[in-house]
Enzyme design. Sequence first.
Site, PDB file in Angstrom:
ATOM      1  N   ASN A  91       0.812  -1.216   0.000  1.00 52.67           N
ATOM      2  CA  ASN A  91       0.000   0.000   0.000  1.00 52.67           C
ATOM      3  C   ASN A  91       0.854   1.281   0.000  1.00 52.67           C
ATOM      4  O   ASN A  91       0.428   2.305  -0.520  1.00 52.67           O
ATOM      5  CB  ASN A  91      -0.925  -0.025   1.231  1.00 52.67           C
ATOM      6  N   TYR A 158       4.237   8.873 -11.172  1.00 55.98           N
ATOM      7  CA  TYR A 158       3.147   8.160 -10.500  1.00 55.98           C
ATOM      8  C   TYR A 158       2.417   7.220 -11.473  1.00 55.98           C
ATOM      9  O   TYR A 158       2.271   6.022 -11.206  1.00 55.98           O
ATOM     10  CB  TYR A 158       2.174   9.172  -9.890  1.00 55.98           C
ATOM     11  N   LYS A 162       2.666   3.012 -11.240  1.00 55.15           N
ATOM     12  CA  LYS A 162       1.434   2.249 -10.984  1.00 55.15           C
ATOM     13  C   LYS A 162       1.117   1.320 -12.161  1.00 55.15           C
ATOM     14  O   LYS A 162       0.670   0.190 -11.960  1.00 55.15           O
ATOM     15  CB  LYS A 162       0.259   3.193 -10.708  1.00 55.15           C
ATOM     16  N   THR A 193      -7.101  11.398   2.011  1.00 54.30           N
ATOM     17  CA  THR A 193      -5.858  11.180   2.768  1.00 54.30           C
ATOM     18  C   THR A 193      -4.914  12.355   2.517  1.00 54.30           C
ATOM     19  O   THR A 193      -5.196  13.226   1.700  1.00 54.30           O
ATOM     20  CB  THR A 193      -5.147   9.896   2.285  1.00 54.30           C
TER      21      THR A 193
HETATM   22  N1  NAP Z   1      -5.486   8.799  -1.698  1.00 51.84           N
HETATM   23  C1  NAP Z   1      -5.928   8.546  -2.934  1.00 51.84           C
HETATM   24  O1  NAP Z   1      -6.843   9.200  -3.448  1.00 51.84           O
HETATM   25  C2  NAP Z   1      -5.325   7.428  -3.709  1.00 51.84           C
HETATM   26  C3  NAP Z   1      -5.829   7.183  -4.999  1.00 51.84           C
HETATM   27  C4  NAP Z   1      -5.307   6.149  -5.739  1.00 51.84           C
HETATM   28  C5  NAP Z   1      -4.309   5.366  -5.206  1.00 51.84           C
HETATM   29  N2  NAP Z   1      -3.822   5.625  -3.953  1.00 51.84           N
HETATM   30  C6  NAP Z   1      -2.760   4.758  -3.429  1.00 51.84           C
HETATM   31  O2  NAP Z   1      -3.114   4.295  -2.141  1.00 51.84           O
HETATM   32  C7  NAP Z   1      -1.934   4.064  -1.360  1.00 51.84           C
HETATM   33  C8  NAP Z   1      -2.041   4.783  -0.032  1.00 51.84           C
HETATM   34  O3  NAP Z   1      -2.128   6.165  -0.286  1.00 51.84           O
HETATM   35  P1  NAP Z   1      -2.595   7.237   0.804  1.00 51.84           P
HETATM   36  O4  NAP Z   1      -3.458   8.185   0.088  1.00 51.84           O
HETATM   37  O5  NAP Z   1      -3.069   6.552   2.013  1.00 51.84           O
HETATM   38  O6  NAP Z   1      -1.190   7.961   1.069  1.00 51.84           O
HETATM   39  P2  NAP Z   1      -0.623   8.697   2.385  1.00 51.84           P
HETATM   40  O7  NAP Z   1      -1.731   9.193   3.219  1.00 51.84           O
HETATM   41  O8  NAP Z   1       0.392   9.648   1.873  1.00 51.84           O
HETATM   42  O9  NAP Z   1       0.115   7.492   3.179  1.00 51.84           O
HETATM   43  C9  NAP Z   1       1.231   6.865   2.607  1.00 51.84           C
HETATM   44  C10 NAP Z   1       1.731   5.736   3.506  1.00 51.84           C
HETATM   45  O10 NAP Z   1       2.910   5.200   2.892  1.00 51.84           O
HETATM   46  C11 NAP Z   1       3.993   5.252   3.818  1.00 51.84           C
HETATM   47  N3  NAP Z   1       5.251   5.591   3.153  1.00 51.84           N
HETATM   48  C12 NAP Z   1       5.499   6.686   2.387  1.00 51.84           C
HETATM   49  N4  NAP Z   1       6.782   6.710   2.041  1.00 51.84           N
HETATM   50  C13 NAP Z   1       7.364   5.601   2.589  1.00 51.84           C
HETATM   51  C14 NAP Z   1       8.676   5.080   2.588  1.00 51.84           C
HETATM   52  N5  NAP Z   1       9.683   5.700   1.962  1.00 51.84           N
HETATM   53  N6  NAP Z   1       8.915   3.923   3.249  1.00 51.84           N
HETATM   54  C15 NAP Z   1       7.915   3.305   3.926  1.00 51.84           C
HETATM   55  N7  NAP Z   1       6.657   3.740   3.949  1.00 51.84           N
HETATM   56  C16 NAP Z   1       6.378   4.891   3.302  1.00 51.84           C
HETATM   57  C17 NAP Z   1       3.617   6.367   4.797  1.00 51.84           C
HETATM   58  O11 NAP Z   1       4.216   6.119   6.071  1.00 51.84           O
HETATM   59  P3  NAP Z   1       5.517   6.878   6.626  1.00 51.84           P
HETATM   60  O12 NAP Z   1       5.447   8.293   6.151  1.00 51.84           O
HETATM   61  O13 NAP Z   1       5.408   6.679   8.091  1.00 51.84           O
HETATM   62  O14 NAP Z   1       6.675   6.120   6.048  1.00 51.84           O
HETATM   63  C18 NAP Z   1       2.111   6.203   4.885  1.00 51.84           C
HETATM   64  O15 NAP Z   1       1.791   5.248   5.863  1.00 51.84           O
HETATM   65  C19 NAP Z   1      -0.762   4.545  -2.225  1.00 51.84           C
HETATM   66  O16 NAP Z   1      -0.175   3.444  -2.893  1.00 51.84           O
HETATM   67  C20 NAP Z   1      -1.425   5.461  -3.236  1.00 51.84           C
HETATM   68  O17 NAP Z   1      -0.708   5.553  -4.439  1.00 51.84           O
HETATM   69  C21 NAP Z   1      -4.304   6.642  -3.195  1.00 51.84           C
END
Ligand code: NAP
Length: 252
Positions: A91, A158, A162, A193
Amino acid sequence: MLGKSESLVHPMSKSLLILTGHSKGLGRAILDHFLNKEGFDVLAISRTKLEIEASNLTQISLDLSELEVLQKELDSVFPIDNYEEFILINNAGWIGEVKPIGSLHPAELRTQVNLNLLAPMFLTNSFIKTYKFNEARKQVINISSGAAKRAVSGWGGYCSTKAALAMFTMVAAKENKSDKFHFYSLAPGIVDTEMQAEIRNSNESDFPDIEKFKGFKENGDLSSPEEVAAKIDFLISNPSKFEDVIQDVRNF
Ligand SMILES: NC(=O)c1ccc[n+]([C@@H]2O[C@H](COP(=O)([O-])OP(=O)(O)OC[C@H]3O[C@@H](n4cnc5c(N)ncnc54)[C@H](OP(=O)(O)O)[C@@H]3O)[C@@H](O)[C@H]2O)c1
């Protein structure tokens, strides 16, 4: 050294979930959902460790973009314990620099490719190596995005990472056809998020779609992370209903 996970096994636990990016956003909601679900142990990897104590949780602090460290520690991420089911959810992800190609910094691009693509590839590879011949049920869910299928200006790294991860997941599924082994590339929809906040904070000149994304937030069009976590559970619990590797939570 990563923490040993032998201590995770509990008599009531039947499933082990290995989850990346659990510290906030969608990952945090997935974490809470499965910690509260009976029969699950969770091994969670992010840079940040959460201040929560739960007997069914082990946290590992790791920067997944540091591939040399990840590579050295891979074997200890996947325990060979007696679970009925092993689930890997890749994730953790980063939108990256929101800028047109030509203005990207190579170091940032490298970090993004490491985190969004190579780390989940390493983890998926190791998961298969460890559990391929294990009698347990096995599932890999690689969190994707609508951007895997659609070119978005400003999201070069990005969209590309993906799309590549979705293809890797399809190859893994083709190589491991079994009713006990399922692979999904799952788009979670638009989720409320910090990643969405980061997108809304981009420069309009770098990101032509910015008004559209501000509108999603203003109009209440974003899904909650909790809603999406519940859908991920539905997918995991009903793999026979989901034959295709490419999935989108907006379709179920
Ligand atoms: N939000 C959306 O609308 C959306 C849409 C499509 C897809 N997604 C996908 O859903 C997933 C989760 O996204 P989100 O929106 O929840 O993002 P987020 O709120 O930015 O959270 C990202 C998570 O990834 C971890 N992370 C980031 N960099 C890291 C690193 N270098 N090493 C280890 N962990 C790391 C962060 O933890 P730490 O900072 O503690 O490391 C955090 O727990 C992602 O793959 C994103 O591409 C999100």
